[in-house]
Structures are given as structure tokens and as C-alpha cells.
Write an enzyme that holds these catalytic residues in place. Structure first.
Site, short mmCIF file in Angstrom:
data_model
loop_
_atom_site.label_atom_id
_atom_site.label_comp_id
_atom_site.label_asym_id
_atom_site.label_seq_id
_atom_site.Cartn_x
_atom_site.Cartn_y
_atom_site.Cartn_z
N GLN A 285 0.84 -1.19 0.00
CA GLN A 285 0.00 0.00 0.00
C GLN A 285 0.88 1.24 0.00
O GLN A 285 2.10 1.17 0.14
CB GLN A 285 -0.89 0.01 1.25
CG GLN A 285 -0.07 0.00 2.54
CD GLN A 285 -0.85 -0.45 3.74
OE1 GLN A 285 -2.07 -0.37 3.78
NE2 GLN A 285 -0.16 -0.94 4.76
N GLU A 359 2.21 -8.90 10.78
CA GLU A 359 1.90 -7.75 9.93
C GLU A 359 2.22 -8.08 8.48
O GLU A 359 3.29 -8.61 8.19
CB GLU A 359 2.70 -6.53 10.39
CG GLU A 359 2.69 -5.34 9.44
CD GLU A 359 1.29 -4.79 9.19
OE1 GLU A 359 0.93 -4.62 8.01
OE2 GLU A 359 0.56 -4.55 10.18
N ASP A 393 0.32 -12.77 5.95
CA ASP A 393 -1.12 -12.53 6.00
C ASP A 393 -1.67 -13.18 7.26
O ASP A 393 -1.37 -14.35 7.56
CB ASP A 393 -1.78 -13.13 4.75
CG ASP A 393 -3.28 -13.05 4.82
OD1 ASP A 393 -3.81 -11.94 4.67
OD2 ASP A 393 -3.92 -14.11 5.04
N ASP A 412 -5.80 -5.64 15.53
CA ASP A 412 -5.64 -4.23 15.15
C ASP A 412 -5.53 -4.17 13.63
O ASP A 412 -4.47 -3.90 13.07
CB ASP A 412 -4.38 -3.67 15.83
CG ASP A 412 -4.25 -2.17 15.65
OD1 ASP A 412 -5.25 -1.53 15.26
OD2 ASP A 412 -3.15 -1.63 15.87
#
Length: 502
Positions: A285, A359, A393, A412
Site C-alpha cells: 500500500q 503484519e 497474511d 488491530d
């Protein structure tokens, strides 16, 4: 005329009428120095390149739509369906150009290169400086996206009939064989374009420069075919017009590419505020950091969405972590949380012996470790030897994780209102999470704002109960602004929810 040929005798008749001899009549546009096989290959090569460029334009618009407006499934459906519809209209309209196929194809490729190459920059400019980011039919970039999809689809659709006419001029071939060759080259080109966009153009050039380069390739390929192989089909005036138009488009695209860096920086400041310090495109991203130095609060944007609001992030992370750690908490698993802020809150509790962070975005973790603003905000949590980071993932990692290992799991994760993250709020995901917990373990889930999207929040709660959890829903009001579920502008002006549901 027939009587005149008869009086003059066989010697005056055309060679094709003389017994025992046959002549192959040259089709319009066929050049002597380009035999049918070589000429046909050049046309199919141009089909390949143009198809790759056309698909890149489509993917560019889909990517920008999902980044700027959110809800990637809806945006992709709208962009692609409008574009396919326009391709059909373009194919019908191109029938009128068949008798001028060469000049028509050259003009269409020049226009397509300009429109497709500049589409990403135009959409970003409208979004950045008008702030239009409402629903799918709202004013602003949404209508512009539909307009660009329509224009690009019309031009791409007009390519195929004209290319079919041109390849028929090159070599004698039945219609079925010509269609098969043409569509084979088209589909293979689309495959290459579809793979080049995420693996080459986006990571190495970025969206803006990648689109501009694609437009340059498009105009060069189209102009080379027409001005090279089919130049005898054009008048002198048409040749010079196409040449000058192609050079002008190349000049525009090259100039835009030179200015793309400054343009993108100015657009980011318009979108995220004047305090933007870091803008990085990771493998997952776009990560933007604003503020965080000189006493300014830090805002973290992930994929255009406000993920951490420095003015209020402490309230969010305390609400996510503290209730879950009210019981045994020797081993804690954090799913997501690459910014290190949830880990910071966990480490403040005594008795924590190990914190595992799973993460997906390794680039975000690097920034959390080394960026002075973000690492200061997370109290250098990643320097603590109790913290262990795995890049994976979350759903895939849970399938392989040992059972009954953790006292607390903190989810989160991206907002449940984002389509791409829905698998992280599924019953399967929660079932796998329950498996890695101890018999009396606890799971805390960020479930989105209760006031703005109650249906989403209570769906998450119902899914947790279906997975076997006993639930305690709660929410925390924000003093300043909540975290955006969709792309927002700077934290001070974002139209974001003012509560967090957990």
C-alpha cells in the site's frame, strides 16, 4: 471496352486473362518491401502492444478509484463495466472508418495515448484540489472516472475493426483465421499488461509515471505501424498531420513525466495537509506520514485512509488493549498493528513475556522502527527483545499457528468497512483465532464506528458469537476525530466517524 480488347487480340489483354498464367493482385496498402508474412507479424505485434496499454489504462483507473473513493469492488465494477460497454459502442462507430482504416487507426492511437496517459494525473488533480470524494455518482473524481472510462473504452473498442481491416489488406486470409490471430495477440497483450501493472509499473514507476510511460509506448506503436507499413494509404497531408500530432502527444507526456514528482508532492500536501514528511509505496500500500516532528501530532495514512491520528490515537489503542489485558497476559498476539502502537500499550503492562506481531506490510514495520516521528510515538516498541515480528497474511498465519498458545489476541486490523479486509472479520478467521487462545483467553477486535455504521459493527459481534466467543461490545468516543474508514483528507478536516467500536 470488351469489343476493343477483342479487336486488339490476346496480346492486348491483361496477363491474368492469358491462358496458363495467373497474377496475384496487390491489395491496397500492401508494400513490396513488406511481404505478407512480415507485414502481418507487424500488425499483430501492434495489436499486442495496444492491448497491453489498454489494460494498463483500465487498471490505473481501478486502482485510483479504490485508493481515492474506497470500496474497491464497487469501483472496479463501475469502471470495467462502463469501459466494456464503451468498447462495444466504439466498435460500432469504427465501421464508418473502415475505408480510411490507416489514418483512422493512427488518429485513434494518438488520442488514446493522450487520454489514457494523462487520466491518472487528471483524476488525482481533481481529487486533491476539489476534495470531491463522495458516493459513486457524486460530483468530483467519481464522474471524472466514469468519463475517462467511457472515453478510453470508446477508443479501445474502435481499434479492433480497424486492425481487422488493416491485417486483411496485408495478407489474404479467411475472416475466421484473421479474427483468431487478432484476438490471440489481443488477449496475450492484455495478459502482459495486466501483469506488468502490479509487478513493474506500480512498484518501480508509480501510478502517474507508469500511466504516462504507457501512453508514450501506445502512441509510438500506433504511429510506427501507420506511418511505416501503411504510409501509402495516407495522403502527404495526413502523414504530416499524424506525425506532428504524435510528436505533440509525446511532448506532453514527457513533460508531464518530468513534472510528475513535483505534481505528486503538491497533490499529497493538498490531500494530507502541509506537514507530509514521508510518502512511500510499499509492496502492499501507499504509506504517508504527516507531522510527528517539531511538536506536531503524527498522522499515519495507509492506502489513503487515516489509520493513526496523532491527536487521539492513544485513546484508541488504550481502548483496544487495556480491557483485553485485564486478566492473564503472559503471551500476547497482535494481528496487524505494524505501526507498533498496540505493542507499545501491551509492553506497559507488567507480566508480559512475549509479544508476537503478525503484519502483512514489511515496509510499514521498517518505518515504525526507523522513522523518528513514528518510532518516538510507539516508544521504540520494536527495540524491546520481547517483541517478535512476522511478515505474513494474518489468516494464512493463523492456519499454521500452534493451538492454545496465547492469553490475549488483539486484532488491530484495517476497518471492516473496507472490502479487501472482510476475510479478517469472517467466522473462519475468528474460529482460527479461538484455536490459538488458551481456554480462558481473550480477543479484542476493532469493529468500526458504532454510530456511523451500526450494521457493520453488530455483524462483527454476531460473527464472533457464531465462532464461539462470549462478547462484550463497547465503544470509545473520540475527542478530536476518528480514523477514516474511507480515503480522507488531513486529520483536521476529515469527515470521519467520532467513535470507535470494539
Amino acid at each position: 471496352a470488351q469489343e476493343d480488347r477483342t479487336r486488339r487480340g490476346p496480346a492486348a489483354q491483361p496477363r491474368s486473362a492469358v491462358p496458363g498464367r495467373a497474377v496475384r493482385r496487390r491489395r491496397p496498402g500492401l508494400r513490396a518491401d513488406h511481404p505478407g508474412g512480415a507485414g502481418g507479424f507487424l500488425v499483430l505485434a501492434c495489436v499486442f502492444v495496444c492491448a497491453a496499454c489498454g489494460l494498463v489504462y483500465e487498471l490505473e483507473l481501478v486502482a485510483f478509484a479504490s485508493y481515492l473513493i474506497g470500496d474497491s469492488v464497487t469501483q472496479a465494477s463501475v469502471v470495467l463495466s462502463v469501459m466494456v460497454f464503451a468498447m462495444g459502442i466504439g466498435s460500432l462507430a469504427a465501421k464508418r472508418l473502415r475505408w480510411h482504416a490507416a489514418v483512422g487507426f493512427g488518429a485513434i492511437e494518438t488520442a488514446l495515448a493522450l487520454v489514457g496517459g494523462c487520466s491518472a494525473m487528471a483524476v488525482y488533480a481533481v481529487f486533491a484540489w476539489t476534495g470531491g470524494w463522495g458516493g459513486i455518482w457524486a460530483d468530483g473524481p467519481c464522474c471524472l472516472l466514469v468519463g475517462f472510462s467511457l472515453a478510453i473504452g470508446l477508443l479501445v473498442g474502435a481499434e479492433v475493426p480497424l486492425l481487422m481491416e488493416l491485417i486483411q489488406r496485408i495478407r489474404r486470409q479467411d475472416a475466421g483465421g484473421a479474427v483468431a490471430d487478432l484476438f490471440a495477440a489481443d488477449y496475450v497483450g492484455a495478459l502482459v499488461g495486466g501483469l506488468a501493472f502490479p509487478f513493474l509499473l506500480l512498484p518501480f514507476l508509480g501510478q502517474l509515471t507508469g500511466a504516462l510511460l504507457t501512453g508514450s509506448v501506445n502512441v509510438v506503436a500506433g504511429s510506427a505501424l501507420v506511418l511505416g507499413l501503411f504510409r501509402r494509404d495516407l495522403t502527404r497531408r495526413a502523414r504530416w498531420t499524424l506525425l506532428v500530432a504524435g510528436l505533440v502527444v509525446l511532448g506532453v507526456l514527457a513533460s508531464a513525466a518530468v513534472l510528475a514528482g513535483d505534481f505528486e508532492a503538491a497533490a499529497r500536501r493538498a490531500v494530507y495537509g502541509p506537514d507530509v514528511r514521508v510518502a512511500a509505496q510499499t509492496d502492499v500500500q501507499e504509506v504517508v506520514l504527516a507531522g510527528g516532528t517539531d511538536g506536531k501530532p503524527l498522522d499515519l495514512f495507509l492506502g489513503g485512509r487515516l489509520r493513526v491520528g496523532g491527536r487521539d490515537e492513544r485513546r484508541y489503542h488504550e481502548a483496544l488493549v487495556r480491557p483485553a489485558l485485564s486478566g492473564p497476559h503472559r503471551r500476547v498476539l497482535i494481528l496487524g498493528g505494524g505501526d507498533g502502537l498496540a505493542a507499545r500499550e501491551v509492553l506497559r503492562h507488567s507480566g508480559v513475556s512475549r509479544v508476537d506481531v503478525v503484519e502483512l506490510d514489511a515496509g510499514l514495520v521498517r518505518l515504525a522502527r526507523h522513522d523518528p516521528g513514528l518510532s518516538s510515538l510507539n516508544a521504540h516498541a520494536y527495540d524491546d527483545p520481547r517483541v517478535h515480528v512476522t511478515t505474513a497474511d494474518a489468516l494464512s498465519w493463523l492456519r499454521r499457528a500452534p493451538a492454545g498458545r496465547y492469553d490475549v489476541v488483539l486484532a488491530d486490523l484495517p476497518d471492516p468497512g473496507i472490502t479487501a479486509s472482510t476475510k479478517l472479520y469472517s467466522q473462519e478467521f475468528y474460529g482460527l483465532t479461538r484455536r490459538v487462545l488458551t481456554p480462558h483467553g481473550r480477543l479484542a477486535v476493532h469493529a468500526g464506528p458504532v454510530s456511523a455504521r451500526p450494521r457493520v459493527f453488530w455483524t462483527v459481534e454476531a460473527t464472533l458469537r457464531a465462532a464461539g466467543f462470549s462478547t462484550t461490545p463497547y465503544r470509545v468516543l473520540s475527542h478530536d476525530t476518528g480514523f477514516a474508514a474511507g480515503p480522507g483528507r488531513s486529520a483536521g478536516t476529515s469527515r470521519t466517524p467520532r467513535d470507535w467500536g470494539v
